[in-house]
Write a protein that holds these residues in place. Structure first.
Motif, PDB file in Angstrom:
ATOM      1  N   PHE A   1       0.852  -1.192   0.000  1.00 64.16           N
ATOM      2  CA  PHE A   1       0.000   0.000   0.000  1.00 64.16           C
ATOM      3  C   PHE A   1       0.888   1.243   0.000  1.00 64.16           C
ATOM      4  CE2 PHE A   1      -1.959  -3.537   2.235  1.00 64.16           C
ATOM      5  CZ  PHE A   1      -3.142  -3.696   1.523  1.00 64.16           C
ATOM      6  N   PRO A   2       1.474   1.567  -1.153  1.00 63.21           N
ATOM      7  CA  PRO A   2       2.498   2.623  -1.207  1.00 63.21           C
ATOM      8  C   PRO A   2       2.013   4.001  -0.766  1.00 63.21           C
ATOM      9  CG  PRO A   2       1.829   1.932  -3.416  1.00 63.21           C
ATOM     10  CD  PRO A   2       1.268   0.931  -2.468  1.00 63.21           C
ATOM     11  N   ALA A   3       0.774   4.342  -1.045  1.00 66.49           N
ATOM     12  CA  ALA A   3       0.276   5.656  -0.615  1.00 66.49           C
ATOM     13  C   ALA A   3       0.162   5.721   0.905  1.00 66.49           C
ATOM     14  CB  ALA A   3      -1.067   5.956  -1.273  1.00 66.49           C
ATOM     15  N   VAL A   4      -0.247   4.618   1.523  1.00 63.65           N
ATOM     16  CA  VAL A   4      -0.327   4.554   2.983  1.00 63.65           C
ATOM     17  C   VAL A   4       1.070   4.662   3.577  1.00 63.65           C
ATOM     18  CG1 VAL A   4      -0.975   3.132   4.967  1.00 63.65           C
ATOM     19  CG2 VAL A   4      -2.428   3.178   2.933  1.00 63.65           C
ATOM     20  N   LYS A   5       2.008   3.935   3.000  1.00 60.37           N
ATOM     21  CA  LYS A   5       3.384   3.951   3.488  1.00 60.37           C
ATOM     22  C   LYS A   5       3.973   5.354   3.381  1.00 60.37           C
ATOM     23  CE  LYS A   5       7.794   1.490   2.827  1.00 60.37           C
ATOM     24  NZ  LYS A   5       8.654   2.616   2.382  1.00 60.37           N
ATOM     25  N   ALA A   6       3.763   6.020   2.259  1.00 58.31           N
ATOM     26  CA  ALA A   6       4.309   7.368   2.065  1.00 58.31           C
ATOM     27  C   ALA A   6       3.662   8.363   3.031  1.00 58.31           C
ATOM     28  CB  ALA A   6       4.094   7.816   0.626  1.00 58.31           C
ATOM     29  N   TRP A   7       2.354   8.253   3.216  1.00 53.12           N
ATOM     30  CA  TRP A   7       1.648   9.131   4.158  1.00 53.12           C
ATOM     31  C   TRP A   7       2.152   8.920   5.576  1.00 53.12           C
ATOM     32  CZ3 TRP A   7      -1.591   6.590   7.754  1.00 53.12           C
ATOM     33  CH2 TRP A   7      -2.304   7.434   8.626  1.00 53.12           C
ATOM     34  N   LEU A   8       2.323   7.665   5.984  1.00 51.03           N
ATOM     35  CA  LEU A   8       2.785   7.359   7.334  1.00 51.03           C
ATOM     36  C   LEU A   8       4.186   7.913   7.555  1.00 51.03           C
ATOM     37  CD1 LEU A   8       2.143   5.959  10.009  1.00 51.03           C
ATOM     38  CD2 LEU A   8       3.060   3.838   9.036  1.00 51.03           C
ATOM     39  N   GLU A   9       5.043   7.750   6.583  1.00 52.41           N
ATOM     40  CA  GLU A   9       6.411   8.273   6.707  1.00 52.41           C
ATOM     41  C   GLU A   9       6.405   9.796   6.792  1.00 52.41           C
ATOM     42  OE1 GLU A   9       8.283   6.541   3.326  1.00 52.41           O
ATOM     43  OE2 GLU A   9       8.661   4.604   4.320  1.00 52.41           O
ATOM     44  N   ALA A  10       5.519  10.456   6.045  1.00 60.17           N
ATOM     45  CA  ALA A  10       5.425  11.916   6.104  1.00 60.17           C
ATOM     46  C   ALA A  10       4.926  12.363   7.473  1.00 60.17           C
ATOM     47  CB  ALA A  10       4.501  12.434   5.007  1.00 60.17           C
ATOM     48  N   CYS A  11       3.952  11.649   8.018  1.00 65.87           N
ATOM     49  CA  CYS A  11       3.458  11.971   9.366  1.00 65.87           C
ATOM     50  C   CYS A  11       4.574  11.817  10.394  1.00 65.87           C
ATOM     51  CB  CYS A  11       2.291  11.054   9.734  1.00 65.87           C
ATOM     52  SG  CYS A  11       0.748  11.371   8.845  1.00 65.87           S
ATOM     53  N   GLN A  12       5.342  10.755  10.253  1.00 65.76           N
ATOM     54  CA  GLN A  12       6.379  10.454  11.233  1.00 65.76           C
ATOM     55  C   GLN A  12       7.631  11.311  11.058  1.00 65.76           C
ATOM     56  OE1 GLN A  12       6.832   6.193  10.865  1.00 65.76           O
ATOM     57  NE2 GLN A  12       5.075   5.774  12.172  1.00 65.76           N
ATOM     58  N   ALA A  13       7.699  12.065   9.975  1.00 68.97           N
ATOM     59  CA  ALA A  13       8.818  12.992   9.774  1.00 68.97           C
ATOM     60  C   ALA A  13       8.573  14.326  10.471  1.00 68.97           C
ATOM     61  CB  ALA A  13       9.050  13.216   8.282  1.00 68.97           C
ATOM     62  N   ARG A  14       7.368  14.537  10.964  1.00 67.67           N
ATOM     63  CA  ARG A  14       7.034  15.805  11.614  1.00 67.67           C
ATOM     64  C   ARG A  14       7.799  15.950  12.933  1.00 67.67           C
ATOM     65  NH1 ARG A  14       2.557  18.371   9.437  1.00 67.67           N
ATOM     66  NH2 ARG A  14       2.216  19.482  11.410  1.00 67.67           N
ATOM     67  N   PRO A  15       8.264  17.159  13.246  1.00 63.57           N
ATOM     68  CA  PRO A  15       9.051  17.361  14.472  1.00 63.57           C
ATOM     69  C   PRO A  15       8.337  16.912  15.743  1.00 63.57           C
ATOM     70  CG  PRO A  15       9.275  19.262  13.028  1.00 63.57           C
ATOM     71  CD  PRO A  15       8.233  18.375  12.408  1.00 63.57           C
ATOM     72  N   ALA A  16       7.029  17.129  15.826  1.00 60.65           N
ATOM     73  CA  ALA A  16       6.307  16.742  17.041  1.00 60.65           C
ATOM     74  C   ALA A  16       6.270  15.230  17.200  1.00 60.65           C
ATOM     75  CB  ALA A  16       4.883  17.305  17.021  1.00 60.65           C
ATOM     76  N   PHE A  17       6.168  14.497  16.106  1.00 67.88           N
ATOM     77  CA  PHE A  17       6.233  13.033  16.199  1.00 67.88           C
ATOM     78  C   PHE A  17       7.627  12.596  16.625  1.00 67.88           C
ATOM     79  CE2 PHE A  17       7.388   8.891  14.526  1.00 67.88           C
ATOM     80  CZ  PHE A  17       6.368   8.099  15.014  1.00 67.88           C
ATOM     81  N   GLN A  18       8.643  13.210  16.024  1.00 66.65           N
ATOM     82  CA  GLN A  18      10.018  12.854  16.355  1.00 66.65           C
ATOM     83  C   GLN A  18      10.306  13.116  17.834  1.00 66.65           C
ATOM     84  OE1 GLN A  18      12.497  11.549  14.249  1.00 66.65           O
ATOM     85  NE2 GLN A  18      10.812  11.189  12.845  1.00 66.65           N
ATOM     86  N   ALA A  19       9.779  14.220  18.366  1.00 65.86           N
ATOM     87  CA  ALA A  19       9.975  14.530  19.782  1.00 65.86           C
ATOM     88  C   ALA A  19       9.272  13.501  20.656  1.00 65.86           C
ATOM     89  CB  ALA A  19       9.461  15.933  20.083  1.00 65.86           C
ATOM     90  N   MET A  20       8.053  13.111  20.258  1.00 64.07           N
ATOM     91  CA  MET A  20       7.332  12.098  21.022  1.00 64.07           C
ATOM     92  C   MET A  20       8.089  10.777  21.012  1.00 64.07           C
ATOM     93  SD  MET A  20       5.355   9.161  20.614  1.00 64.07           S
ATOM     94  CE  MET A  20       4.595   9.182  18.984  1.00 64.07           C
ATOM     95  N   MET A  21       8.601  10.393  19.866  1.00 65.50           N
ATOM     96  CA  MET A  21       9.328   9.123  19.779  1.00 65.50           C
ATOM     97  C   MET A  21      10.639   9.167  20.563  1.00 65.50           C
ATOM     98  SD  MET A  21       7.646   6.749  18.337  1.00 65.50           S
ATOM     99  CE  MET A  21       8.931   5.532  18.008  1.00 65.50           C
ATOM    100  N   ALA A  22      11.271  10.333  20.606  1.00 68.68           N
ATOM    101  CA  ALA A  22      12.488  10.466  21.405  1.00 68.68           C
ATOM    102  C   ALA A  22      12.165  10.229  22.882  1.00 68.68           C
ATOM    103  CB  ALA A  22      13.113  11.842  21.208  1.00 68.68           C
ATOM    104  N   GLY A  23      11.031  10.769  23.336  1.00 63.62           N
ATOM    105  CA  GLY A  23      10.600  10.518  24.708  1.00 63.62           C
ATOM    106  C   GLY A  23      10.298   9.062  24.931  1.00 63.62           C
TER     107      GLY A  23
END
Length: 219
Positions: free
Chosen positions: A191-213
Motif C-alpha cells: 500500500f504505497p500511498a499509505v506507506k508514504a503518508w505514514l512516513e510523512a506523518c512520522q517525519a514531523r518534528p512533534a512526532f520525532q519529539a514524542m518518539m524520542a521521549g
C-alpha cells in the motif's frame, strides 16, 4: 492546567504527539502500566495504573487519562479529538462535516486497524514469527488488515491527508494505529500511498519529539 497521565510507551503517545503539534502547555504525570512492574504494590513502586492514587482518577486503571480542570477523559482518541477541538486551528475540524470525518477516521483506526496490527506487533516482538503457529497468526492478521489498508490506500492515493487536504488530528489518530503495522514492512509495501503518508506523518518534528521521549523510557 491540562494534566496528562501515562508513559510514552502506551497509547499516551497519541495525545503526547498532538500536544506537541498544538504547542500546548501541560503537566505530564508518567503513570506506568502495573503489568510491567515486578510488584506494582511495593512500597517503592512508581505511580502505576493499579496505584490507589491513579485509580481514584481513572477507575478503569488505564492510560492515558486527561484532566482538564476537572473534566476527565480516559480514551486516547477522545482525548486527542477534544484537545484539537478545544485549541482550534488547522489541526481541528473547520466545520461539522470535518468533525464527523475526523470522528469516523478515529473509529475506523480503532476498530479496523489497531486490533490486528497490535496482535501482529506482539507476535514479532516475541519472536513468534519464527514458529509455524506465529506465521499462521501473522497471515490471519494481515488478511484482517488488507481491507482497511486498501481503504486508506484509495483515499490517500487521491490526497495527501485524511481530512481537508491538510494535516489534522485525524492523521495523528490513524497514523498511531497504523504504526503498529510497521512491524511487517512487506505488508505496508503493498500500500504505497499509505506507506508514504505514514512516513510523512512520522517525519514531523512533534512526532520525532514524542518518539524520542518514548525511546528514552525503559522498554
Amino acid at each position: 492546567m491540562l494534566t496528562l497521565y501515562g508513559v510514552y510507551r502506551s497509547r499516551a503517545s497519541r495525545p503526547l504527539w498532538l500536544l506537541g503539534e498544538l504547542g500546548l502547555e501541560f503537566r505530564h504525570v508518567p503513570v506506568i502500566q502495573a503489568y510491567r512492574l515486578a510488584d506494582h504494590a511495593a512500597a517503592d513502586a512508581p505511580l502505576n495504573t493499579a496505584s490507589a492514587e491513579f485509580v481514584a482518577i481513572n477507575p478503569l486503571g488505564q492510560i492515558p487519562c486527561l484532566d482538564d480542570d476537572g473534566l476527565v477523559l480516559t480514551e486516547s482518541l477522545a482525548i486527542t479529538l477534544y484537545l484539537a477541538r478545544k485549541q482550534g486551528g488547522p489541526l481541528a475540524p473547520a466545520d461539522l462535516a470535518e468533525e464527523a470525518q475526523m470522528t469516523q477516521w478515529a473509529l475506523f483506526a480503532a476498530t479496523a486497524v489497531e486490533g490486528p496490527a497490535v496482535e501482529m506487533l506482539y507476535i514479532f516482538a516475541d519472536g513468534g514469527d519464527a514458529t509455524p503457529e506465529g506465521q499462521a497468526a501473522i497471515a490471519i492478521a494481515c488478511e484482517k488488515l488488507r481491507r482497511p489498508l486498501a481503504r486508506l490506500q484509495a483515499h490517500l492515493a487521491a490526497q495527501a491527508h485524511l481530512v481537508g487536504d491538510r494535516f489534522t488530528v485525524a492523521d495523528v489518530n490513524t497514523a498511531e494505529c497504523v504504526r503498529y503495522a510497521q512491524s511487517h514492512p512487506s505488508l505496508l509495501a503493498e500500500f504505497p500511498a499509505v506507506k508514504a503518508w505514514l512516513e510523512a506523518c512520522q517525519a514531523r518534528p512533534a512526532f520525532q519529539a514524542m518518539m524520542a521521549g518514548r525511546m528514552a523510557e525503559p522498554a
